[in-house]
Design a protein around this motif. Sequence first.
Motif, PDB file in Angstrom:
ATOM      1  N   ARG A 162       4.462  12.621  -6.081  1.00 23.33           N
ATOM      2  CA  ARG A 162       5.236  12.098  -7.710  1.00 23.33           C
ATOM      3  C   ARG A 162       3.998  10.970  -8.527  1.00 23.33           C
ATOM      4  O   ARG A 162       4.362  10.653  -9.442  1.00 23.33           O
ATOM      5  N   ASP A 163       2.891  10.484  -7.434  1.00 24.66           N
ATOM      6  CA  ASP A 163       1.820   9.579  -8.523  1.00 24.66           C
ATOM      7  C   ASP A 163       0.055  10.222  -8.640  1.00 24.66           C
ATOM      8  O   ASP A 163      -0.509  10.104  -9.272  1.00 24.66           O
ATOM      9  N   GLY A 164       0.621  11.345  -8.062  1.00 23.34           N
ATOM     10  CA  GLY A 164      -0.975  12.158  -8.499  1.00 23.34           C
ATOM     11  C   GLY A 164      -1.798  11.530  -7.530  1.00 23.34           C
ATOM     12  O   GLY A 164      -3.299  12.719  -7.231  1.00 23.34           O
ATOM     13  N   THR A 165      -1.664  10.897  -6.703  1.00 19.14           N
ATOM     14  CA  THR A 165      -2.594  10.929  -5.726  1.00 19.14           C
ATOM     15  C   THR A 165      -2.089  10.732  -4.685  1.00 19.14           C
ATOM     16  O   THR A 165      -0.743  10.554  -4.052  1.00 19.14           O
ATOM     17  N   GLY A 166      -3.064  11.071  -3.361  1.00 19.29           N
ATOM     18  CA  GLY A 166      -2.158  10.674  -2.141  1.00 19.29           C
ATOM     19  C   GLY A 166      -2.525   8.749  -1.636  1.00 19.29           C
ATOM     20  O   GLY A 166      -1.691   8.360  -2.480  1.00 19.29           O
ATOM     21  N   ARG A 167      -2.724   8.737  -0.827  1.00 15.15           N
ATOM     22  CA  ARG A 167      -2.852   7.380  -0.043  1.00 15.15           C
ATOM     23  C   ARG A 167      -3.599   6.096  -1.469  1.00 15.15           C
ATOM     24  O   ARG A 167      -4.952   6.400  -2.191  1.00 15.15           O
ATOM     25  N   ASP A 168      -3.127   4.939  -1.892  1.00 13.26           N
ATOM     26  CA  ASP A 168      -3.794   4.172  -3.001  1.00 13.26           C
ATOM     27  C   ASP A 168      -2.896   2.645  -2.755  1.00 13.26           C
ATOM     28  O   ASP A 168      -2.304   2.687  -1.467  1.00 13.26           O
ATOM     29  N   ASP A 169      -3.544   1.863  -3.614  1.00 14.59           N
ATOM     30  CA  ASP A 169      -3.173  -0.154  -2.948  1.00 14.59           C
ATOM     31  C   ASP A 169      -1.606  -0.189  -3.755  1.00 14.59           C
ATOM     32  O   ASP A 169      -0.857  -1.089  -4.415  1.00 14.59           O
ATOM     33  N   TYR A 209       0.485  -1.049  -0.255  1.00 12.83           N
ATOM     34  CA  TYR A 209      -0.354   0.046  -0.051  1.00 12.83           C
ATOM     35  C   TYR A 209       1.044   1.296   0.053  1.00 12.83           C
ATOM     36  O   TYR A 209       2.055   0.943   0.521  1.00 12.83           O
ATOM     37  N   ASP A 210       0.709   2.504  -0.505  1.00 10.85           N
ATOM     38  CA  ASP A 210       0.753   3.582  -0.258  1.00 10.85           C
ATOM     39  C   ASP A 210       0.499   4.305   0.430  1.00 10.85           C
ATOM     40  O   ASP A 210      -0.912   5.141   0.206  1.00 10.85           O
ATOM     41  N   PHE A 211       0.633   4.847   1.564  1.00 14.34           N
ATOM     42  CA  PHE A 211       0.447   5.245   2.507  1.00 14.34           C
ATOM     43  C   PHE A 211       0.752   7.176   2.613  1.00 14.34           C
ATOM     44  O   PHE A 211       0.493   8.053   3.735  1.00 14.34           O
TER      45      PHE A 211
HETATM   46 CA    CA Z   1      -0.622   7.585  -4.504  1.00 14.82          CA
END
Ligand code: CA
Length: 447
Positions: free
Chosen positions: A167-174, A157-159
């Motif tokens: 740098r992935d354009g999102t907050g938390r994601d899987d 997971y990306d916390f």
């Molecule tokens: Ca993210």
Amino acid sequence: MSKYSGLPLVALALAVSTRAVASDAATNRYIVHFDDPVAAKVAATEMTHAMAQRGSPAWHLRHLAAGGELFELTAVEAEAMAASKGVVAIEEDRMVTPAGGIIDSLWRRQWYMHDPKVGIDAPVAWVDTRGEGAVVAVLDTGVTPHPEFDGQLLPGYDFVTDAQAARDGTGRDDDPTDEGDWTEPGDCGARQSTPSSWHGTHVTGIVVARAGNRPGIVGVAPEAKVVPVRVMARCGGRLSDVADAIVWASGGEVAGVPSRAPVDVINLSLRVPGACSMTMQRAISQARGRGTAVVAAAGNDSIKASTVSPANCPGVVSVAALARDGSMAWYSNHGDGVTVSAPGGSLGGMGVDDILSSVDGGERGRQRPVFKYYAGTSMAAPQVAGLVALMRSADPLIGVDDITTQLVDNARPLPGPCPKGCGAGLIDAGATVNAVVEDRVLPRPRS
Ligand SMILES: [Ca+2]
Ligand SMILES: [Ca+2]
């Protein structure tokens, strides 16, 4: 005159070394296969009699369950027997070594795993387990695709809540993929730019790099699995994200994130100056309460480990770094806050004296999987986390306090000086796993 002596010599799958042939009296073990298994025992007995009559130091040992007769023979007798009527094959009764050979081509450069003086003795532990069934969460910068990770990772997971830093354009994601933590001049309060570290990929390789794929390295627990958890990005990470990730990896509830089963051990190759915060302590206490051990790097500030967190948090196994010569690494934090030590590399400009593991070759974004030498307590901690995985694989019921006790009790005396304090000594994977296996069989007295 033997009844076999006049027959022509025909070697049938006969493996006789030239050294054995040179000495007539030396014997070796051979397995003899006959074309008629029923008559084999009779033939074996007859041959033994014949050999005894001519005073040969050779004899029939036993019948093998899978078929074949085991003999102790001289090379001369073996050659004669190979030519005998009814014999279809003679094979040397070769020595079989545990766990097979290590073919990963960079293994010999992994001194931290096997050096007799300053290595952690991982191959001895592998006789019992290579980490099957154990799970390690690596809370770090994420991971990059690498052949060393094929089949080695579980969903992570990306916390990182800060989408810009991530740098992935999102907050938390899987998706825990590392997008690179390079910096431009002025970022993070630094004047100069820095390349991406791929820190999490390096740490993950030390824990769990695949065995048996060449070219490459081998992790401390190559049959364990890693849950990659992204908690750091450009300029590092937030305490709040790290704490949530500790809760999640240990099976706790985090709002908006699907929960998972508790991992066996969490590796924290990260640090923040100061006392152990309430936030960090709560997360770590909860994790331990769910049976998840927590390992942390002591830090690379050349100060007391008791002044940096999470190394100074109660219940944490904190890890100092040793140089190539077995003394404390010059950069390592030290003192009462250290539980044990592991090789971290000399950081003296000689790469080969540092810790070799997997990284990406990209200066900024990802390019291709490579291997590089890094040094630091960040490299020492995952060796301990990998050892904890081996311990949990050997005894899935071992508790978090017993894990610490076994690591401490089975540590080796330091091979070099550490006047400022390196904890109980150098971790010893072989001795520690052996002790865990023994205590698994014999119930441990509990007070
Ligand atoms: Ca993210
Ligand atoms: Ca490998």
